[in-house]
Design an enzyme around this catalytic site. Sequence first.
Site, PDB file in Angstrom:
ATOM      1  N   ASP A 214      -1.398 -17.301  -3.177  1.00  0.00           N
ATOM      2  CA  ASP A 214      -0.161 -16.316  -3.880  1.00  0.00           C
ATOM      3  C   ASP A 214       0.035 -17.201  -4.892  1.00  0.00           C
ATOM      4  O   ASP A 214      -0.034 -18.287  -5.073  1.00  0.00           O
ATOM      5  CB  ASP A 214       0.803 -15.999  -2.763  1.00  0.00           C
ATOM      6  CG  ASP A 214       0.413 -15.348  -1.881  1.00  0.00           C
ATOM      7  OD1 ASP A 214      -0.816 -14.478  -1.700  1.00  0.00           O
ATOM      8  OD2 ASP A 214       1.155 -15.232  -0.657  1.00  0.00           O
TER       9      ASP A 214
ATOM     10  N   GLU B  63      -3.824  -8.644   0.266  1.00  0.00           N
ATOM     11  CA  GLU B  63      -3.131  -9.927  -0.202  1.00  0.00           C
ATOM     12  C   GLU B  63      -1.731  -9.398  -0.727  1.00  0.00           C
ATOM     13  O   GLU B  63      -1.497  -8.390  -1.444  1.00  0.00           O
ATOM     14  CB  GLU B  63      -3.774 -10.602  -1.149  1.00  0.00           C
ATOM     15  CG  GLU B  63      -5.009 -11.432  -0.571  1.00  0.00           C
ATOM     16  CD  GLU B  63      -4.254 -12.718   0.090  1.00  0.00           C
ATOM     17  OE1 GLU B  63      -3.061 -12.957   0.093  1.00  0.00           O
ATOM     18  OE2 GLU B  63      -5.071 -13.657  -0.012  1.00  0.00           O
ATOM     19  N   THR B  64      -0.677 -10.262  -0.016  1.00  0.00           N
ATOM     20  CA  THR B  64       0.841  -9.997  -0.690  1.00  0.00           C
ATOM     21  C   THR B  64       1.677 -11.369  -0.687  1.00  0.00           C
ATOM     22  O   THR B  64       0.998 -12.344  -0.235  1.00  0.00           O
ATOM     23  CB  THR B  64       1.579  -9.219   0.403  1.00  0.00           C
ATOM     24  OG1 THR B  64       2.790  -8.603  -0.104  1.00  0.00           O
ATOM     25  CG2 THR B  64       1.679  -9.659   1.719  1.00  0.00           C
TER      26      THR B  64
ATOM     27  N   ASN C  60       3.157 -13.793   0.445  1.00  0.00           N
ATOM     28  CA  ASN C  60       3.989 -14.372   1.868  1.00  0.00           C
ATOM     29  C   ASN C  60       3.562 -15.943   1.963  1.00  0.00           C
ATOM     30  O   ASN C  60       3.904 -16.397   2.948  1.00  0.00           O
ATOM     31  CB  ASN C  60       3.704 -13.581   2.778  1.00  0.00           C
ATOM     32  CG  ASN C  60       2.030 -13.313   2.966  1.00  0.00           C
ATOM     33  OD1 ASN C  60       1.292 -13.873   2.520  1.00  0.00           O
ATOM     34  ND2 ASN C  60       1.908 -12.270   3.720  1.00  0.00           N
TER      35      ASN C  60
ATOM     36  N   ASP D   6      -5.408 -10.327   3.467  1.00  0.00           N
ATOM     37  CA  ASP D   6      -4.296 -11.479   3.333  1.00  0.00           C
ATOM     38  C   ASP D   6      -4.771 -12.669   4.002  1.00  0.00           C
ATOM     39  O   ASP D   6      -5.035 -12.848   5.257  1.00  0.00           O
ATOM     40  CB  ASP D   6      -3.145 -11.111   3.951  1.00  0.00           C
ATOM     41  CG  ASP D   6      -1.885 -11.847   3.387  1.00  0.00           C
ATOM     42  OD1 ASP D   6      -2.018 -12.880   3.010  1.00  0.00           O
ATOM     43  OD2 ASP D   6      -0.757 -11.167   3.582  1.00  0.00           O
TER      44      ASP D   6
ATOM     45  N   ASP E 209       2.073   4.300   1.877  1.00  0.00           N
ATOM     46  CA  ASP E 209       3.489   3.873   1.658  1.00  0.00           C
ATOM     47  C   ASP E 209       4.010   4.553   0.459  1.00  0.00           C
ATOM     48  O   ASP E 209       3.310   4.934  -0.745  1.00  0.00           O
ATOM     49  CB  ASP E 209       3.544   2.282   1.252  1.00  0.00           C
ATOM     50  CG  ASP E 209       4.971   2.176   0.784  1.00  0.00           C
ATOM     51  OD1 ASP E 209       5.604   2.092   1.546  1.00  0.00           O
ATOM     52  OD2 ASP E 209       5.078   1.537  -0.310  1.00  0.00           O
TER      53      ASP E 209
ATOM     54  N   GLU F  75       3.318   8.579   4.013  1.00  0.00           N
ATOM     55  CA  GLU F  75       4.958   8.572   3.941  1.00  0.00           C
ATOM     56  C   GLU F  75       5.440   9.777   2.923  1.00  0.00           C
ATOM     57  O   GLU F  75       4.984   9.292   1.549  1.00  0.00           O
ATOM     58  CB  GLU F  75       5.390   7.151   3.664  1.00  0.00           C
ATOM     59  CG  GLU F  75       6.898   7.069   3.818  1.00  0.00           C
ATOM     60  CD  GLU F  75       7.160   5.323   3.377  1.00  0.00           C
ATOM     61  OE1 GLU F  75       8.407   5.106   3.898  1.00  0.00           O
ATOM     62  OE2 GLU F  75       6.749   4.855   2.415  1.00  0.00           O
TER      63      GLU F  75
ATOM     64  N   ASP G 137      10.478   0.437   9.704  1.00  0.00           N
ATOM     65  CA  ASP G 137      11.570   0.636   8.559  1.00  0.00           C
ATOM     66  C   ASP G 137      12.829   1.319   9.189  1.00  0.00           C
ATOM     67  O   ASP G 137      13.190   2.490   9.098  1.00  0.00           O
ATOM     68  CB  ASP G 137      11.044   1.698   7.402  1.00  0.00           C
ATOM     69  CG  ASP G 137      11.776   1.494   5.983  1.00  0.00           C
ATOM     70  OD1 ASP G 137      12.893   0.705   6.074  1.00  0.00           O
ATOM     71  OD2 ASP G 137      11.295   2.277   5.168  1.00  0.00           O
TER      72      ASP G 137
END
Length: 776
Positions: A154, A255-256, A258, A285, A401, A461, A536
């Site tokens: 990251d 991948e984010t 974190n 990730d 999302d 969502e 959430d």
Amino acid sequence: MKSFKALAVAFLGILLATTATIPARASIDSQSLGATYNSGKTQITFRVYSSQATKMVLYLYSAGYGVQESATYNLTSAGSNVWQVVVSVSAIHSAGITGTVYYGYRAWGPNWPYSASWTKGSSAGFISDVDSNGNRFNPNKLLIDPYALEISQDPLNANNQNGNIFASGASYRDTDSGTYAPKGIVLSQAAVSTGTKPTRAQKDDVVYEVNVRGLTEQDPNTTAAYRGTFYGAGLKASYLASLGVTAVEFLPMQETQNDENNVIPNSDADQNYWGYMTEDFFAPDRYYAYNKAAGGPTSEFQGMVAAFHKAGIKVYMDVVYNHTAEGGTYTNSDPTTAFIDSWRGLDNTTYYELSSGNQYFYDNTGTGSNYNTYNPTAQNLIVDSLAYWSTTMGVDGFRFDLAGVLGNTCLNGAYESAAPNCPDGGYNWDVADTNTAIQRILKEFTVRPAAGGTGLDLFAEPYAIGGNSYQLGNFPVGWSEWNVNFRDSLRQAQNELGNQTIYITQDANDFTGSSNLFQANGRSPWNSANFIDIHDGLTLNDVYSCNGSNNSQAWPYGPSTGGTSTNYSWDQGLSAGTGTAEDQRRAARTGLAFTMLSAGTPLMQGGDEYLRTVQCNNNAYNLDSSGNWLNWSPNTNQSNFYNFAQRAITFRKAHPALRPVTWYTGSQVVWYEPSGAVATSSYWDNTSNYSIAYTVNGSSFSDANSMYIAYNGWSGSVNFTLPPPPTGTNWYRVTDTCDWNDGPNTWVAAGSETLIGGSGTTYGMCGQSELLLISK
């Protein structure tokens, strides 16, 4: 909407008949973008899209972090705005790269034309950080290939916590990011089998939503090295199968940002636990991989999927295609300063929706910028990503999302003939427009037929932020939706009596598939994903144990920012001295029973089977902590609740009458007042009535049993007079969620039902409880 998306600032700060199938279209990956070896592995072709770049250079590295480039190659136009270069493996070896090939791009364009005098960290050729057309090229920023199949690390990690390295603007534009930037990894290993995909109809699924890391991070029965990883998650397949789960839905696994989660121990500082800040739409990730070597995350992910498939469990991914980790501008008063590490530096005007004047980003995602979902090239990236995850990686379905953004028909700020409804840019929902991303996904992929078979399960969502983005019930055939009305109305029925008007008609509608939302546009009960809680918000336990949220508490249960103030939660009077812990467990049992006995696709949050708590934190996006991970050391009450949950799921799976493929008819479901009389319009219309019962005719579903389901929404006891069971049978009790029945057998195992009686039998139900009887 996820308030955790304030993390963006910190980081930058067809309509399709339900039984029909449509073959995948050849337009998937039509431009062959990314980095690929030839069949003999003697050369690598690098292809990247940019409609605005005037020069593009490939940089190759021997490591993903902390080293200078080993070689550079100019890319040339391959047509259709694709830039390409083919590099021989022998040349790469000669440059000193004998192992994994890491790579990135530098790009020049109208706002920063190429100058022969440019060197890394210089401003040679610079005109502006952003020009009148919205271009944001900056050759000092090494760029991730949007089609990279893995990335090295990251931007922020244990070695670098300075996000400004990747920023534009006067203070940062000349800072070279090359040694710090994430690099794409050229993969060459053979694919790992992901097993045989389940073909189960969605109506027959029970979905379990969980975070990869949180599933096993504090599981004492998982080897320490595997905890919190894809590999460790695969080891829980047998557990989930024994619970009865048929589909596991993981929070984002692309991948984010974190890698920085563990830099400051025992602190929420800079943490991103949920993962809704995507850096690459293809790469699994690396933070979740036990094997972090090049190719390791990919093969480990595939192995995890294979483990779940072997157990008969589908794997769903929560995907974020409405925004990216690049976010928006640092401030609303300075358009020049923004984070650049991929899409923005390659083709800002293609990948992002710009506001009027092209200086800022339109945003109804809460992260600073909308992904430009109406742009065909930006859509290609979404479609190609979905194709990769569903084929190479074996994924069975997706939860999208803020999927309202995928129905947006707006492009950039200036009027464009391609987006005539948006003369000033912004947001406009028009799902009938066949050019939306929502419709494009339906065109490109096979949606699983109603009766089961091959294809994808698609869950939306159904909203974003602002405008007309709240579109619950308005997605087209082929899409299911997270039914937030189910959550809210049933929480209100349980927790808001006396505070607001409770509509028993709405509750009845929820129990039978929410026809008011899904029937008119040709969808089915199973298109309603029913839940009382998800990530959430509050957990199931906390919905019935907390008077609102408490997000400001100390680690490991906080502090967290944001979160909704509309929770419809209540501690059942415990803090006021009028309720008990038994009342809280009764309410939780009733809430779970609502989900498992209602027509639709049931969705539960990981750990709910053990009454998991986050101590009233309703927005724990930033807590990669023991307080947020699943707890695998249940006490007696939690183990009892597990029995209830497992048996509820088992019962649902055993009774097709609870899983209708089409809408119930009047002969299949009959509604009753507590008196035993068939409910009339005068009863339905009276908002002072809080109790209802109904029978489900099992024989019309080839179900061995008919059912009588009653809900007493009053705070006090109510006597229910039972209607006639089928000829030759009596009513037997499967569960009564009341306090008196608290214990390991609240929901009895099949064959252990208690005889209650026949027609006219009176049954007393305690307040706020649910009763299930079957005919035998």
